[in-house]
Design an enzyme around this catalytic site. Structure first.
Site, PDB file in Angstrom:
ATOM      1  N   GLY A   1       0.774  -1.235   0.000  1.00 53.79           N
ATOM      2  CA  GLY A   1       0.000   0.000   0.000  1.00 53.79           C
ATOM      3  C   GLY A   1       0.804   1.283   0.000  1.00 53.79           C
ATOM      4  N   THR A   2       2.016   1.264  -0.564  1.00 54.45           N
ATOM      5  CA  THR A   2       2.773   2.527  -0.593  1.00 54.45           C
ATOM      6  C   THR A   2       2.121   3.537  -1.535  1.00 54.45           C
ATOM      7  OG1 THR A   2       4.315   1.857  -2.336  1.00 54.45           O
ATOM      8  CG2 THR A   2       4.946   1.349  -0.064  1.00 54.45           C
ATOM      9  N   ASN A   3       1.462   3.056  -2.581  1.00 52.66           N
ATOM     10  CA  ASN A   3       0.746   3.991  -3.455  1.00 52.66           C
ATOM     11  C   ASN A   3      -0.492   4.552  -2.764  1.00 52.66           C
ATOM     12  OD1 ASN A   3       1.951   4.371  -6.247  1.00 52.66           O
ATOM     13  ND2 ASN A   3       2.161   2.165  -5.948  1.00 52.66           N
TER      14      ASN A   3
ATOM     15  N   MET B   1      -3.842  -6.709  -7.204  1.00 49.00           N
ATOM     16  CA  MET B   1      -3.298  -7.795  -8.010  1.00 49.00           C
ATOM     17  C   MET B   1      -4.371  -8.783  -8.448  1.00 49.00           C
ATOM     18  SD  MET B   1      -0.229  -6.859  -8.191  1.00 49.00           S
ATOM     19  CE  MET B   1       1.034  -5.915  -7.334  1.00 49.00           C
TER      20      MET B   1
ATOM     21  N   ILE C   1      -7.144  -9.249 -11.804  1.00 40.81           N
ATOM     22  CA  ILE C   1      -7.656  -8.664 -13.050  1.00 40.81           C
ATOM     23  C   ILE C   1      -9.181  -8.634 -12.998  1.00 40.81           C
ATOM     24  CG2 ILE C   1      -7.832  -9.005 -15.564  1.00 40.81           C
ATOM     25  CD1 ILE C   1      -4.922  -9.882 -15.556  1.00 40.81           C
TER      26      ILE C   1
ATOM     27  N   ASN D   1      -5.485   2.948 -12.958  1.00 41.78           N
ATOM     28  CA  ASN D   1      -4.495   1.970 -12.483  1.00 41.78           C
ATOM     29  C   ASN D   1      -3.093   2.558 -12.601  1.00 41.78           C
ATOM     30  OD1 ASN D   1      -3.474  -0.692 -11.721  1.00 41.78           O
ATOM     31  ND2 ASN D   1      -2.827  -0.905 -13.856  1.00 41.78           N
TER      32      ASN D   1
ATOM     33  N   HIS E   1       0.804   1.359 -13.158  1.00 47.30           N
ATOM     34  CA  HIS E   1       1.592   0.196 -13.591  1.00 47.30           C
ATOM     35  C   HIS E   1       3.069   0.594 -13.604  1.00 47.30           C
ATOM     36  CE1 HIS E   1       2.458  -3.581 -15.545  1.00 47.30           C
ATOM     37  NE2 HIS E   1       3.275  -2.915 -16.337  1.00 47.30           N
TER      38      HIS E   1
ATOM     39  N   ASP F   1      -3.990  -3.523 -18.787  1.00 48.30           N
ATOM     40  CA  ASP F   1      -3.031  -2.430 -19.031  1.00 48.30           C
ATOM     41  C   ASP F   1      -3.233  -1.777 -20.404  1.00 48.30           C
ATOM     42  OD1 ASP F   1      -1.799  -2.797 -16.514  1.00 48.30           O
ATOM     43  OD2 ASP F   1      -0.503  -4.355 -17.315  1.00 48.30           O
TER      44      ASP F   1
ATOM     45  N   GLU G   1       5.884   6.542  -9.580  1.00 56.18           N
ATOM     46  CA  GLU G   1       4.527   6.151  -9.165  1.00 56.18           C
ATOM     47  C   GLU G   1       3.917   7.089  -8.130  1.00 56.18           C
ATOM     48  OE1 GLU G   1       3.740   1.925  -8.477  1.00 56.18           O
ATOM     49  OE2 GLU G   1       5.757   1.501  -9.153  1.00 56.18           O
TER      50      GLU G   1
HETATM   51  C1  GAR Z   1       3.404  -1.022  -7.403  1.00 56.52           C
HETATM   52  O1  GAR Z   1       4.694  -0.967  -7.931  1.00 56.52           O
HETATM   53  C2  GAR Z   1       2.375  -1.005  -8.524  1.00 56.52           C
HETATM   54  O2  GAR Z   1       2.725  -0.203  -9.601  1.00 56.52           O
HETATM   55  C3  GAR Z   1       2.381  -2.458  -8.913  1.00 56.52           C
HETATM   56  O3  GAR Z   1       2.474  -3.156  -7.697  1.00 56.52           O
HETATM   57  C4  GAR Z   1       3.146  -2.361  -6.717  1.00 56.52           C
HETATM   58  C5  GAR Z   1       2.258  -2.231  -5.503  1.00 56.52           C
HETATM   59  O4  GAR Z   1       2.912  -1.585  -4.455  1.00 56.52           O
HETATM   60  N1  GAR Z   1       1.206  -2.784  -9.661  1.00 56.52           N
HETATM   61  C6  GAR Z   1       1.186  -3.646 -10.667  1.00 56.52           C
HETATM   62  O5  GAR Z   1       2.154  -4.281 -11.019  1.00 56.52           O
HETATM   63  C7  GAR Z   1      -0.158  -3.792 -11.376  1.00 56.52           C
HETATM   64  N2  GAR Z   1       0.006  -4.446 -12.640  1.00 56.52           N
HETATM   65  P1  GAR Z   1       2.130  -0.893  -3.254  1.00 56.52           P
HETATM   66  O6  GAR Z   1       1.161  -1.924  -2.675  1.00 56.52           O
HETATM   67  O7  GAR Z   1       3.205  -0.549  -2.280  1.00 56.52           O
HETATM   68  O8  GAR Z   1       1.423   0.332  -3.785  1.00 56.52           O
END
Ligand code: GAR
Length: 199
Positions: free
Chosen positions: A15-17, A94, A96, A111, A113, A154, A184
């Site tokens: 969940g850093t995003n 994660m 689809i 989304n 990516h 995507d 990101e």
């Molecule tokens: C992130 O790098 C995101 O871009 C990627 O998973 C990571 C999740 O990190 N997403 C994908 O690859 C989707 N196809 P987070 O849980 O720390 O945000």
């Protein structure tokens, strides 16, 4: 005046995003929307902890328990409807989503990516695997893409992209961290604000 769009963030892991979105809301980068719901498809996701700390309502929806993709997506639709959600952000989600889900929300699902689409994207390219593939190929520039979600994994319209240079000695983990920090965590909040403000 309160015409902020209600945002739901869908997560699966660290969940850093999500954290970048919460921070952007606090610092005033996101002003046209408000995160009102976090949905996880993993009960152990640290993202749920981040939501709790920020006082954001959360829910866990497990495909395993619901028995089918249809029931899983149905449970998510119910939560989105009950909470009057306008914009859905997939932030490290994660799983689809089927066309029957994505077609309900045209240009309403965003989304992030971790590559420059159309490189290293589509089915099977997620998380660390994207960075492994970029390093294996030997590209010198990668980055991140924020895009609308449609029925093609995507494949929806691109909202923002940012390039990140690969450095000598990069491992997938080091590269993943640089792509998050430099790309990101910047373009996801900026894109969410852009979409909410233009709705
Ligand atoms: C992130 O790098 C995101 O871009 C990627 O998973 C990571 C999740 O990190 N997403 C994908 O690859 C989707 N196809 P987070 O849980 O720390 O945000």
């Amino acid at each position: 005046m309160n015409n902020k769009k209600n945002i739901a963030v869908l997560v699966s892991g660290g969940g850093t995003n999500l954290q970048a979105l919460i921070d952007a809301q606090k610092s005033g980068i996101i002003t046209s929307g408000k995160i009102t719901l976090v949905i996880s498809n993993n009960a152990g996701a640290y993202a749920l902890e981040r939501a709790a700390r920020a006082d954001i309502k959360s829910a866990v929806v497990l495909k395993r328990e619901l028995g089918s993709q249809e029931a899983f997506e149905g449970a998510i639709v119910d939560l989105l409807t009950e909470n009057s959600i306008d914009v859905i952000v997939l932030a490290g989600f994660m799983s689809i989503l089927s066309e029957s889900f994505t077609s309900r929300y045209p240009e309403r699902i965003i989304n992030v990516h971790p590559s420059l689409i159309p490189s290293f994207c589509g089915k099977g390219f997620y998380g660390l695997r994207v960075h492994e593939a970029a390093l294996e190929y030997g590209v010198k520039v990668t980055g991140a893409t924020v895009h609308f979600v449609n029925e093609i994994p995507d494949g929806g319209k691109i909202i923002m992209q940012k390039a990140v240079y690969i450095e000598d000695g990069d491992t997938p983990e080091v590269l993943q961290k640089r792509v998050m920090e430099e790309a990101e965590w910047k373009i996801l909040p900026a894109s969410v604000e852009k979409v909410c403000s233009e709705m």
